[in-house]
Scaffold this active site. Structure first.
Site, PDB file in Angstrom:
ATOM      1  N   SER A  74      48.545  40.158  32.778  1.00 13.32           N
ATOM      2  CA  SER A  74      47.400  39.408  33.488  1.00 13.32           C
ATOM      3  C   SER A  74      46.795  38.325  32.564  1.00 13.32           C
ATOM      4  CB  SER A  74      46.244  40.444  33.885  1.00 13.32           C
ATOM      5  OG  SER A  74      45.288  39.468  34.468  1.00 13.32           O
ATOM      6  N   GLY A 127      36.799  41.697  44.140  1.00 18.91           N
ATOM      7  CA  GLY A 127      35.619  42.554  44.762  1.00 18.91           C
ATOM      8  C   GLY A 127      34.684  41.892  45.613  1.00 18.91           C
ATOM      9  N   ALA A 128      35.051  40.777  46.280  1.00 17.89           N
ATOM     10  CA  ALA A 128      34.105  39.830  47.206  1.00 17.89           C
ATOM     11  C   ALA A 128      34.354  40.372  48.690  1.00 17.89           C
ATOM     12  CB  ALA A 128      33.959  38.546  46.741  1.00 17.89           C
ATOM     13  N   SER A 131      40.251  39.819  49.310  1.00 19.97           N
ATOM     14  CA  SER A 131      41.385  40.218  49.270  1.00 19.97           C
ATOM     15  C   SER A 131      42.295  39.817  47.866  1.00 19.97           C
ATOM     16  CB  SER A 131      42.232  39.862  50.379  1.00 19.97           C
ATOM     17  OG  SER A 131      42.247  41.016  51.225  1.00 19.97           O
ATOM     18  N   SER A 132      41.476  39.877  46.956  1.00 15.90           N
ATOM     19  CA  SER A 132      42.282  39.590  45.477  1.00 15.90           C
ATOM     20  C   SER A 132      43.407  40.571  45.295  1.00 15.90           C
ATOM     21  CB  SER A 132      41.367  39.476  44.477  1.00 15.90           C
ATOM     22  OG  SER A 132      40.944  40.965  44.155  1.00 15.90           O
ATOM     23  N   SER A 133      43.234  41.771  45.851  1.00 14.80           N
ATOM     24  CA  SER A 133      44.208  42.830  45.520  1.00 14.80           C
ATOM     25  C   SER A 133      45.354  42.448  46.441  1.00 14.80           C
ATOM     26  CB  SER A 133      43.663  44.290  45.915  1.00 14.80           C
ATOM     27  OG  SER A 133      43.165  44.168  47.297  1.00 14.80           O
ATOM     28  N   ASP A 177      44.564  42.454  55.616  1.00 16.78           N
ATOM     29  CA  ASP A 177      44.568  41.819  54.405  1.00 16.78           C
ATOM     30  C   ASP A 177      46.102  41.178  53.732  1.00 16.78           C
ATOM     31  OD1 ASP A 177      42.120  42.255  54.178  1.00 16.78           O
ATOM     32  OD2 ASP A 177      42.061  43.874  52.330  1.00 16.78           O
TER      33      ASP A 177
END
Ligand code: ADP
Ligand code: MG
Length: 386
Positions: A74, A127-128, A131-133, A177
């Site tokens: 990352s 975490g907002a 849907s970063s995951s 998502d």
């Protein structure tokens, strides 16, 4: 929240890949975060949702390896992990699980996926509720499919990413998502039927309509979310059972259904889900016929329903919505599962930033943590970009 232009981000992730792994990547793939325009807590009631993809996205520079080893880095965290083939199995945690889990889900489905070198860089806020995951899963999915010349249908890709998150990461999330990050199209929202998973592109020409959508993250710490979420699901299932329908999506006559429920809390939960599904359908109709401004009252009604009937908003979110409306937004609502997260506000073009500043001022007066915000541009789903 400002993002760098895509070409600068592409160059940066390529350079980071080459510095980390000592060779050039074979390509770069992108998958976006998403925001839900309308349709909250309808998904597990077999109902309708209407997300659109954000410009904010995960970029994955990647190349294949012949040995089955997966190396994951990352750029954002400055961390690298190397996993031997036998280590790409559920049970290990950490951020790398979202990427390794996607490789695992593909391999577990029988796809011939070898090793990979992966460099990740994402500008989707973490975490907002944006849907970063799913963005990182769907980017890895797109990369792996291209690198190993695999042909997997779009919805199946989303399902495999969901499996990575459910089984490998251990987060019991729905398909919304990953479906949005995979299937969305530039300038459109995605009308998704969460029973059949049939979907349709709905035009969202905001700029042409002289409009823009502000996304504002309240930065509210999520507390008791899992328990509250489980309680909402259980209430919906209980109501569907009493009403003798497979899911609340099947309630056609809201007044009739309400009359058959004794419990006021269940009545309010049902009223939210049934009316929210109707609002999604109405929004789709309005957008399809080019009447984007007319969706504003539906956003307001959705928020009131989440606040009063489904009881999933919190003080910061309600203040953000009220302040945005007072500052000239045409309509506004909380978006996402609730108890914090983001709001969206439909604004006249060029006004979103001023609305964001007004909310920030109100938050400061209330001693709430400062919010962050951006104007959203409905963008493309996952694919190769370099
Ligand atoms: P959301 O999807 O709403 O942003 P989640 O909790 O589902 O929140 O996913 C956030 C997790 O995804 C982070 O805790 C981290 O493990 C992972 N993640 C997201 N972006 C990155 C990144 N750029 N680098 C490493 N991990 C990331
Ligand atoms: Mg997530």
């Amino acid at each position: 929240m400002t993002s760098l232009p895509l070409d600068q981000r592409l160059a940066a992730v390529r350079t980071a890949f080459t510095e980390q792994f000592g060779h050039e990547p074979e390509g770069v793939w992108r998958a976006p975060g998403r925001v839900n325009l309308i349709g909250e807590h309808t998904d597990y009631n077999d109902g309708f949702v209407l997300p659109f993809a954000l410009e904010q996205s995960a970029l994955v520079a990647a190349s294949s390896r012949p040995d089955g080893v997966v190396r994951i880095s990352s750029r954002d965290l400055g961390e690298t992990h190397e996993l031997a083939p036998h280590q790409v199995v559920p049970g290990s945690g950490g951020w790398q699980a979202y990427l390794a889990g996607t490789v695992w889900a593909l391999r577990d489905s029988g796809a011939a996926v070898g090793g990979l070198d992966i460099m990740l860089s994402s500008d989707v806020p973490v975490g907002a509720g944006l849907s970063s995951s799913a963005a990182i899963e769907c980017a890895v999915m797109a990369a792996a499919l291209d690198l190993f010349a695999l042909d997997v249908a779009p919805l199946e890709r989303a399902r495999l990413c969901q499996r990575a998150e459910n089984v490998y990461v251990g987060a019991p999330t729905g398909l919304l998502d990953q479906a949005a990050s995979t299937l969305c199209a530039d300038g459109h929202a995605l009308f998704l039927d969460c029973r059949s998973f049939a979907s349709r592109q709905v035009p969202l020409p905001l700029a042409e309509a002289g409009l823009e959508i502000l996304v504002l993250d309240t930065h509210t710490p999520h507390t008791h979310v899992d328990g509250e979420y489980a309680a909402r699901r259980a209430a919906c299932e209980q109501a569907a059972h009493i009403l003798r329908v497979p899911a609340l999506r099947d309630v056609d006559d809201l007044d009739g259904a309400l009359a058959r429920l004794d419990d006021d809390l269940l009545r309010r939960r049902v009223r939210h889900v049934v009316s929210e599904n109707a609002r999604v359908l109405e929004t789709v109709d309005l957008a399809t016929s080019g009447r984007l401004e007319a969706i504003a009252p539906l956003l307001d009604a959705s928020h009131a329903s989440m606040r009063d009937d489904f009881e999933i908003t919190v003080a910061t979110v309600d203040l953000a919505v009220e302040t945005a409306r007072g500052a000239g937004a045409l309509g506004a609502r909380m978006t996402g599962g609730g108890f914090g997260g983001c709001i969206i506000a439909l604004c006249r073009a060029g006004q979103g930033d001023a609305v964001g500043r007004e909310v920030a001022r109100a938050f400061s007066e209330h001693d709430f943590t400062a919010p962050s915000w951006f104007v959203a541009h409905p963008s493309d789903g996952a694919g190769r970009v370099g």
